[in-house]
Every structure is written in C-alpha cells, then in structure tokens.
Scaffold this motif. Sequence first.
Motif, PDB file in Angstrom:
ATOM      1  N   LEU A  80       0.894  -1.307   0.072  1.00  0.00           N
ATOM      2  CA  LEU A  80      -0.094  -0.016  -0.044  1.00  0.00           C
ATOM      3  C   LEU A  80       0.941   1.321  -0.027  1.00  0.00           C
ATOM      4  O   LEU A  80       0.413   2.412  -0.562  1.00  0.00           O
ATOM      5  CB  LEU A  80      -0.792  -0.028   1.313  1.00  0.00           C
ATOM      6  N   GLY A  81       2.048   1.108   0.477  1.00  0.00           N
ATOM      7  CA  GLY A  81       2.862   2.437   0.533  1.00  0.00           C
ATOM      8  C   GLY A  81       3.501   2.479  -0.810  1.00  0.00           C
ATOM      9  O   GLY A  81       3.635   3.804  -0.964  1.00  0.00           O
ATOM     10  N   GLN A  82       3.649   1.217  -1.645  1.00  0.00           N
ATOM     11  CA  GLN A  82       3.977   1.610  -3.092  1.00  0.00           C
ATOM     12  C   GLN A  82       2.928   2.271  -3.601  1.00  0.00           C
ATOM     13  O   GLN A  82       3.276   3.205  -4.717  1.00  0.00           O
ATOM     14  CB  GLN A  82       4.520   0.377  -3.393  1.00  0.00           C
ATOM     15  N   VAL A  83       1.848   1.873  -3.597  1.00  0.00           N
ATOM     16  CA  VAL A  83       0.537   2.490  -4.399  1.00  0.00           C
ATOM     17  C   VAL A  83       0.429   3.986  -3.863  1.00  0.00           C
ATOM     18  O   VAL A  83       0.186   4.674  -4.861  1.00  0.00           O
ATOM     19  CB  VAL A  83      -0.833   1.755  -3.872  1.00  0.00           C
ATOM     20  N   VAL A 163       6.567  -2.388  -8.064  1.00  0.00           N
ATOM     21  CA  VAL A 163       7.011  -3.135  -6.767  1.00  0.00           C
ATOM     22  C   VAL A 163       5.779  -3.352  -6.126  1.00  0.00           C
ATOM     23  O   VAL A 163       5.662  -4.342  -5.512  1.00  0.00           O
ATOM     24  CB  VAL A 163       8.015  -1.930  -6.212  1.00  0.00           C
ATOM     25  N   ALA A 164       4.796  -2.511  -6.295  1.00  0.00           N
ATOM     26  CA  ALA A 164       3.417  -3.081  -5.842  1.00  0.00           C
ATOM     27  C   ALA A 164       3.084  -4.320  -5.951  1.00  0.00           C
ATOM     28  O   ALA A 164       2.491  -5.271  -5.240  1.00  0.00           O
ATOM     29  CB  ALA A 164       2.458  -1.905  -5.846  1.00  0.00           C
ATOM     30  N   GLY A 165       2.984  -4.400  -7.325  1.00  0.00           N
ATOM     31  CA  GLY A 165       2.644  -6.003  -7.940  1.00  0.00           C
ATOM     32  C   GLY A 165       3.558  -6.985  -7.475  1.00  0.00           C
ATOM     33  O   GLY A 165       3.118  -7.976  -7.111  1.00  0.00           O
ATOM     34  N   LEU A 166       4.723  -6.876  -7.332  1.00  0.00           N
ATOM     35  CA  LEU A 166       5.806  -7.716  -6.699  1.00  0.00           C
ATOM     36  C   LEU A 166       5.247  -8.122  -5.234  1.00  0.00           C
ATOM     37  O   LEU A 166       5.559  -9.286  -4.860  1.00  0.00           O
ATOM     38  CB  LEU A 166       7.446  -7.269  -6.882  1.00  0.00           C
ATOM     39  N   SER A 167       4.896  -7.253  -4.493  1.00  0.00           N
ATOM     40  CA  SER A 167       4.974  -7.160  -3.296  1.00  0.00           C
ATOM     41  C   SER A 167       3.354  -8.227  -3.160  1.00  0.00           C
ATOM     42  O   SER A 167       3.311  -9.108  -2.068  1.00  0.00           O
ATOM     43  CB  SER A 167       4.282  -5.956  -2.681  1.00  0.00           C
ATOM     44  N   ALA A 168       2.528  -7.843  -4.079  1.00  0.00           N
ATOM     45  CA  ALA A 168       1.123  -8.686  -4.049  1.00  0.00           C
ATOM     46  C   ALA A 168       1.833 -10.158  -4.226  1.00  0.00           C
ATOM     47  O   ALA A 168       1.115 -11.042  -3.623  1.00  0.00           O
ATOM     48  CB  ALA A 168       0.202  -8.311  -4.911  1.00  0.00           C
ATOM     49  N   LEU A 169       2.351 -10.320  -4.959  1.00  0.00           N
ATOM     50  CA  LEU A 169       2.936 -11.745  -5.430  1.00  0.00           C
ATOM     51  C   LEU A 169       3.632 -12.503  -4.161  1.00  0.00           C
ATOM     52  O   LEU A 169       3.393 -13.702  -3.896  1.00  0.00           O
ATOM     53  CB  LEU A 169       3.918 -11.706  -6.639  1.00  0.00           C
ATOM     54  N   GLY A 170       4.330 -11.708  -3.467  1.00  0.00           N
ATOM     55  CA  GLY A 170       5.299 -12.110  -2.429  1.00  0.00           C
ATOM     56  C   GLY A 170       4.224 -12.488  -1.244  1.00  0.00           C
ATOM     57  O   GLY A 170       4.360 -13.601  -0.500  1.00  0.00           O
ATOM     58  N   LEU A 171       3.123 -11.465  -1.223  1.00  0.00           N
ATOM     59  CA  LEU A 171       1.873 -12.003  -0.209  1.00  0.00           C
ATOM     60  C   LEU A 171       1.262 -13.248  -0.428  1.00  0.00           C
ATOM     61  O   LEU A 171       1.014 -13.986   0.539  1.00  0.00           O
ATOM     62  CB  LEU A 171       1.066 -10.672  -0.101  1.00  0.00           C
TER      63      LEU A 171
END
Length: 422
Positions: A80-83, A163-171
């Motif tokens: 969310l910080g990246q968004v 990076v927000a997309g990568l974070s979602a994938l990691g989550l």
Amino acid sequence: MPVAVYVLGLSVFALGTSEFMLSGLLQPLARDMGVSIPQAGLLVSAFAIGMVVGAPVLAAATLRLPRRTTLVALLAVFGLGQVAGALAPSYGVLFASRVVSALACAGFWAVGAAVAVSLVPVGARARAMAVMIGGLSIANIAGVPAGAFLGQHAGWRAAFWAVAGLSALGLVGVLLLVPATASPTGEDAPRLRKELTIYRDRQVWLALVTTALNAAAVFCLFSYLAPLLTDTAGLKESWVPSVLGLFGVGALIGTTIGGRIADAHLFGTMYLGIAASTVVLALLAVTAHLAAAAVVLAVLLGVTAFMTAPALNARMFNVAGAAPTLAGATTTAAFNIGNTLGPWLGGLVIAAGWGYPAVAWLAAALAALAVGTTAVASRLHHGASRVVARSADGLADASADKAVDASAGAAALPLVQPARGE
C-alpha cells in the motif's frame, strides 16, 4: 532448503528493489515533483532511517503475534505504501509513503529472517540467510535497472506500481507456502523484557558494530561509484548502469559463496570477506583513474562485500539465540546504520575537496575497523569456548575422582567387615 525460504527471498527482492531503485529515478522524479536533486535524494535517506527505527520497534510490537500473520500484514502495508507513492500528488505525500514503506520493510526483514532460520537446522542458518540476501542481490542486478528503465519509458510512477505488484505476489506466496505458527503461550511466550537482555552481551554489540562498519564501508564507496567512474576513471555515463549491474552480479556470486562456506567457517568467512573488501577498496583508491581497473574492482567489491553478509547475519543469530526476532531486527538496523553513515561520511570527504579516490580510502579504513572488531569478537568467542572446555574437563576429572574414591572404598570394605564380625 524449504520452499518457504525462497518465498521470503522473493519478497526481499521486492523490498530491495523499492529501497534502491530511486538511484535511477532521481532526475525524472525531481522534475515531476518540482524539487532539487538533493531533496529527491532525501527520499533515500528517509527509507534508510525508517529501516533503522522500524526494525526494533516493529520486532518488539509484533513479538507475540503469529509470524505468518505478521509477515502478511507487513507486506500488505508495504504494498500500500508503494501504491501511495505511485499516486502521490506532492513531494510531502511521497516522502511519507517512503517512511511507511521503510517501517514495513524493516519489520518484514526482522521477522522474515527469524522465520527463515527457524525453518532450517542450526548448521544451515547462513545458507537460509544467503537466500534472503540473494533476493537483495538480484534486486540490484534486475530490479534497480528495470526500475530505471520503467522510469525512463513509462514515468517514475510505473516503477512504484511494479513494486506494488511484486509485493502482492510475495504476499500470496507467504500465505500459501510459509507454514502457520500459533502464538506461544504461558512460559513459552516471548517476553520483550527477556529478549532485551541480549543487549547485555558484548558479543551482540560487537556483531552490531561489525555489521554497521562493513555496510558503511561498502555504501560509502557505492553511493559515489557513478561519479567516480565518470569524473575520475573517465567512463561515459552510458557505462554506469552496466557497471552497477556487474556490481550486482558480483554481489550474487559473493552471497552464494558466503552461504556455502559460512556455516562451517563463520569467523573465517568474516575475516576473508571484510579483509578482501579492505584490499579492494585500497586498490580502487590507488587505481581509480584507470577505467578498466575501476570496473574490475567494483565487481570484486560486490563479491567480497556480499560474501560476508550471510556470516554476519548468522553470527547475530548465534549470539542472540534467545531472542531471534530482535536478532533479525538488530542486524537490519545495523546494516541501515552503516547504509546511512557511510554515504554521509563520504559526502563530507567530497565536500572537503579531497576527491573521489579519498572516498575509497575512507571506505577502506572503515572496512579495516570491521576487521578489528571481528578479531576482538573471535578472541572473546574462542576464549569463552576454552573456559567451557576446561570446566567440562574439571567436571569430568571430579567425576573420575569420585569414582576412584568409591572404588577404593568398595575394595576396602571386605577387610573391615570381617573385623566387625569378630
């Protein structure tokens, strides 16, 4: 190696990309936000300071929470910080989003490191940490250049969305593949006061100082590597991204080597890596005006600096075994203290007019200090081991003496008993 450790490494790839990608986005970001390059550069410092503060604070705040739940929550906040950064209408909002992202990143590093080492045997801790640090190395090889590419062709905000997309994938990966753990209760429940007692151990402080000095040495030089390559070595600016990518390749090679040898030779790896970095930095100071030498030594610095990283992380977990979450937080804070201190000291040298080779000399001096603290830690460690060994020998001798006395008593008993019978 459990697949969950690789999932944590993927998440670290996203975190590392966000932390370092601004180095390739400062100019378009500054133009879009209407700020100077130094003001845009403060976004990097804000992230580092957020990491220093966030690691111990969030480690303490989430101490009794289930670790997988904590990891998911921190990745969600980071994403969310990246968004928020991608949508930021002003510099102030972007600055705040970087601080929030840094806090979540620090917490994830601290808890994720504790989870990684808990999933493997004690003898494989360095290898587990090498996987996580490998995510950071790959971020330098692929993530940072990709962020710069996106910034040049689709605007700097596109890099934040990626990076927000990568974070979602990691989550998703953490939810599916990291095992769930229940919160300990009763006597097994972690207590902050008890975990804080690790800071009474001078070995913990030595590990912290060594990590900070090693990071300061590396980032003192790395932060100014681009102008050193162009202004001192005479390379064209178009070569800089390639050299930075080669540094990342060297970092990945070093992480791989360190992960393989550190578990069996912890202090040897620390000595070898930090001493080699000292030599490389000194050679760079002497040969910085030679383009070929500067490029080769930059790659070698990536190898030597990151070869040490798994050992430094494993060492902290070894000396702070009773507080694994705070151990991870302390390592994260130490690394980012160095990441903040090194560039600042390098900037003072440049402002004094001593030139970029002097920055390399300063970095070499910081690395040499790290060799010194490693030597002190090694001496204390082996001294304590000898005391334990002597104590064990003393106990064994005492047991043997008691056995001899008992045998002597048993042998004398038949001689006494007949006398009593008479």
